[in-house]
Structures are given as structure tokens and as C-alpha cells.
Scaffold this motif. Structure first.
Motif, PDB file in Angstrom:
ATOM      1  N   PRO A 132      -6.111  -8.493  73.663  1.00 37.42           N
ATOM      2  CA  PRO A 132      -6.927  -8.567  74.886  1.00 37.42           C
ATOM      3  C   PRO A 132      -8.040  -7.519  74.906  1.00 37.42           C
ATOM      4  N   ALA A 133      -9.070  -7.808  75.649  1.00 36.70           N
ATOM      5  CA  ALA A 133     -10.161  -6.841  75.839  1.00 36.70           C
ATOM      6  C   ALA A 133      -9.612  -5.564  76.440  1.00 36.70           C
ATOM      7  N   GLY A 134     -10.112  -4.433  75.951  1.00 29.40           N
ATOM      8  CA  GLY A 134      -9.691  -3.141  76.473  1.00 29.40           C
ATOM      9  C   GLY A 134      -8.379  -2.631  75.925  1.00 29.40           C
ATOM     10  N   GLN A 135      -7.806  -3.331  74.939  1.00 30.67           N
ATOM     11  CA  GLN A 135      -6.533  -2.912  74.365  1.00 30.67           C
ATOM     12  C   GLN A 135      -6.637  -2.778  72.843  1.00 30.67           C
ATOM     13  N   LEU A 136      -5.665  -2.078  72.271  1.00 29.18           N
ATOM     14  CA  LEU A 136      -5.610  -1.845  70.834  1.00 29.18           C
ATOM     15  C   LEU A 136      -4.275  -2.337  70.292  1.00 29.18           C
ATOM     16  N   ARG A 137      -4.277  -2.723  69.020  1.00 26.60           N
ATOM     17  CA  ARG A 137      -3.038  -3.072  68.339  1.00 26.60           C
ATOM     18  C   ARG A 137      -3.076  -2.500  66.917  1.00 26.60           C
ATOM     19  N   PRO A 138      -1.931  -2.026  66.418  1.00 25.42           N
ATOM     20  CA  PRO A 138      -1.892  -1.457  65.074  1.00 25.42           C
ATOM     21  C   PRO A 138      -1.810  -2.535  63.993  1.00 25.42           C
ATOM     22  N   LEU A 139      -2.061  -2.123  62.745  1.00 30.06           N
ATOM     23  CA  LEU A 139      -2.006  -3.047  61.620  1.00 30.06           C
ATOM     24  C   LEU A 139      -0.654  -3.753  61.535  1.00 30.06           C
ATOM     25  N   SER A 140       0.422  -3.013  61.793  1.00 34.04           N
ATOM     26  CA  SER A 140       1.755  -3.612  61.689  1.00 34.04           C
ATOM     27  C   SER A 140       1.932  -4.745  62.695  1.00 34.04           C
ATOM     28  N   TRP A 141       1.292  -4.655  63.840  1.00 36.98           N
ATOM     29  CA  TRP A 141       1.340  -5.729  64.833  1.00 36.98           C
ATOM     30  C   TRP A 141       0.639  -6.970  64.302  1.00 36.98           C
ATOM     31  N   ILE A 142      -0.530  -6.764  63.657  1.00 40.29           N
ATOM     32  CA  ILE A 142      -1.264  -7.884  63.086  1.00 40.29           C
ATOM     33  C   ILE A 142      -0.433  -8.566  62.004  1.00 40.29           C
TER      34      ILE A 142
END
Length: 266
Positions: A132-142
Motif C-alpha cells: 500500500p501507499a505510505g508503507q514498506l515491505r522487506p525483501l523476505s515479504w516479497i
């Protein structure tokens, strides 16, 4: 005209149209009967990171590049043709939905054509689109969120991000390394930082939490843990905020994963 003549006309029109009225090239193509399915039109739009060239067929976005590295319109046309085999013709009307998606950062429903990409790259980029806009996710999540049948590795994710053919609209600036530092494989560093600022992502806070070992944040009132930039995590008041270094730590403390941001649970 035969097919090779059509392609020759489409290739030369950007040069012929450089000093002509807006949409001259598109009008010529229509006049000589070349189908819109044979070429893409493109516009240049403003973003927090500079100008963005966006090409689209009548149905979907087919490519986008920032001009922050000095990319010109001619350069974009050449890159687009080399990648897709389709000519990009200057236009003036963005694909419906493009401007709101770019303004709000909510491009998940915008049609984007990734059909020509290898399965692993396509799966990675589709996972990135879910951030979502305004949020971050780490490589492991991807890695976890990408189509399981492609089984991407962290290095696959990095390569897919670096080769992102639809800059900004596929928001690679929302991906971090697992330690919380930005993973700007698709952008120049200043471009990624500008895009995150525009979305009000507080990287200073993210860095401070990471240094404190807060990979995840939990609420001692709901017993749910999230990624730090999750909309739910941002609502946790300091008095009720619990830091967790790993998902296992959170589970052992009796916390369950947020259903919205889906933190890594392995």
C-alpha cells in the motif's frame, strides 16, 4: 500498406512530429489506417522524483521510466521499442485512471501489461504492486508473497526490482532490505527518497526502530503484530507499543500476525 511499411511509418513519426502540433503522429497513424493495437502512445507526467514517461496501449500501461537520469523523450522511445518491440508515439491523453493512480500512489487497480516478462520477474512485480501507499515491505515479504509456483529467491527479487519496466507505478521504492534500509535497485538514491517523502514515509523513524531491534511492532491491547509502517502499527500509542525482533518472538509472546500487512510468519 504491408506490415513492414506500417512499422517504418510508426518508427519515423516521432521525428516527423517533433515540431508538429500535439497528437500529430497519432492522427497520421489513424488516417493511414494503422491499428492502435500496433503502437503505444506516451505522456510525460510530473512526480516527486521528476518527470515520468508513461507509455500505454488502449488497454494498459506498457512501460514507464523516470527522466531523473537525463532520459529524453527520444531515449524513452528507443528503450520502449527495444523492450517491447512496439513504437511509442507522443500523445496528450493519459490512460484513464493513470493520473489518480499517480497522484494518490494507489495504482494496484491500474491495468499494467507485464505479459512479456519472465514468470519470476512478473510474480515479484505483482507482489510489489500489493504494497500500500505510505508503507514498506522487506525483501523476505516479497519472496513469500510472490506466486509460490515461481519460488523466487532474494537475488531474484533484487534483479526484478532493478529491471522494473514500470517505474513508480510499480512501487519499488516501498521495498526495503530486511534490516529496514531502502532497497532502491530500480532508482537513483535521491529518486527513491523523494518518492518515500511524498508518501509521508518517515525513514528516520524506521531507522530508529530498526536500530532498536524493532523489526515488528505489537499492540499489548490487541495482541497483534505488524510491520512498522502498517496503518495499524502507526495507530499504536507509545505506551502500548511492543517491539519484536522476529516473528517467532512475537508468536512466543502470544501475538498473532496482522491480517492487513501480513508480516512474515515463518
Amino acid at each position: 500498406m504491408n506490415e513492414s511499411d506500417d512499422d517504418a511509418v510508426a518508427r519515423r513519426l516521432p521525428d516527423l512530429a517533433s515540431a508538429a502540433p500535439e497528437d500529430f503522429a497519432l492522427r497520421v497513424l489513424r488516417r493511414v489506417g494503422i491499428s492502435a493495437d500496433r503502437y503505444d502512445s506516451y505522456v510525460r507526467l510530473d512526480t516527486a522524483a521528476g518527470g515520468l514517461f508513461v507509455a500505454a496501449s488502449p488497454q494498459a500501461v506498457t512501460g514507464a521510466c523516470l527522466d531523473s537520469a537525463g532520459l529524453t523523450a527520444t531515449g524513452f522511445e528507443e528503450l520502449h521499442r527495444a523492450r517491447t518491440g512496439r513504437s511509442a508515439i507522443p500523445g496528450s491523453k493519459p490512460l484513464p485512471g493513470l493520473l489518480p493512480a499517480l497522484r494518490t500512489g494507489r495504482a494496484r487497480r491500474l491495468p499494467i501489461d507485464l505479459s512479456g516478462l519472465p514468470p519470476v520477474q512478473r510474480a515479484v512485480l505483482e507482489a510489489v504492486r500489493n504494497i500500500p501507499a505510505g508503507q514498506l515491505r522487506p525483501l523476505s515479504w516479497i519472496v513469500r508473497e510472490a506466486d509460490a509456483s515461481t519460488a523466487p529467491s532474494a537475488s531474484d527479487v533484487l534483479r526484478a526490482l532493478a529491471a522494473n519496466p514500470v517505474a513508480v507505478l510499480i512501487p519499488c521504492h516501498r521495498v526495503t532490505h530486511d534490516n529496514g534500509s531502502p532497497c532502491d535497485a530500480a532508482y537513483l538514491p535521491k529518486a527513491g527518497a523523494a518518492l518515500r517523502r511524498a508518501e509521508h514515509i518517515d525513514m528516520r523513524r524506521v531507522t530508529e526502530l530498526s536500530r532498536a531491534g524493532a523489526v515488528f511492532l505489537g499492540s499489548d491491547t490487541t495482541f497483534i503484530y505488524c510491520h512498522p509502517t502498517c496503518a495499524h502499527a502507526r495507530r499504536i500509542t507509545p505506551a502500548h507499543r511492543v517491539h519484536f525482533r522476529t516473528a517467532q518472538d512475537a508468536r512466543e509472546a502470544g501475538y498473532r500476525a496482522c491480517k492487513s500487512c501480513r508480516p512474515v510468519t515463518v
